[in-house]
Design an enzyme around this catalytic site. Sequence first.
Site, PDB file in Angstrom:
ATOM      1  N   MET A   1      -7.828 -48.634  21.464  1.00  0.00           N
ATOM      2  CA  MET A   1      -7.253 -48.587  22.817  1.00  0.00           C
ATOM      3  C   MET A   1      -6.744 -47.187  23.118  1.00  0.00           C
ATOM      4  O   MET A   1      -6.965 -46.651  24.201  1.00  0.00           O
ATOM      5  CB  MET A   1      -6.119 -49.602  22.952  1.00  0.00           C
ATOM      6  CG  MET A   1      -5.403 -49.550  24.265  1.00  0.00           C
ATOM      7  SD  MET A   1      -6.389 -50.178  25.630  1.00  0.00           S
ATOM      8  CE  MET A   1      -5.670 -51.769  25.810  1.00  0.00           C
ATOM      9  N   ARG A   2      -6.092 -46.582  22.155  1.00  0.00           N
ATOM     10  CA  ARG A   2      -5.568 -45.222  22.339  1.00  0.00           C
ATOM     11  C   ARG A   2      -6.702 -44.243  22.613  1.00  0.00           C
ATOM     12  O   ARG A   2      -6.608 -43.406  23.500  1.00  0.00           O
ATOM     13  CB  ARG A   2      -4.786 -44.809  21.096  1.00  0.00           C
ATOM     14  CG  ARG A   2      -4.113 -43.455  21.237  1.00  0.00           C
ATOM     15  CD  ARG A   2      -4.855 -42.475  20.372  1.00  0.00           C
ATOM     16  NE  ARG A   2      -4.255 -41.162  20.510  1.00  0.00           N
ATOM     17  CZ  ARG A   2      -4.958 -40.056  20.631  1.00  0.00           C
ATOM     18  NH1 ARG A   2      -6.267 -40.087  20.628  1.00  0.00           N
ATOM     19  NH2 ARG A   2      -4.371 -38.903  20.737  1.00  0.00           N
TER      20      ARG A   2
END
Length: 66
Positions: A26-27
Amino acid sequence: MKPLKDYKREFRKQNVHIPWNQVAGMRDIIFHQYDRLDLDVVWAVIQHSLPEFLEKIEPLMPKEPK
């Protein structure tokens, strides 16, 4: 902020209840592939997954002095 990938492998192995790969993924999308970012997915993660994640990660965080 230290990249998640820099945390020691041993620490991650000791805390397998944390979804390290999902967090790092996600990052990476947020920082590097923001053109692929689906805001509905981000909002769903904030509403549904983030509270559970915080419950798991907060005990592992160093305590800040008062």
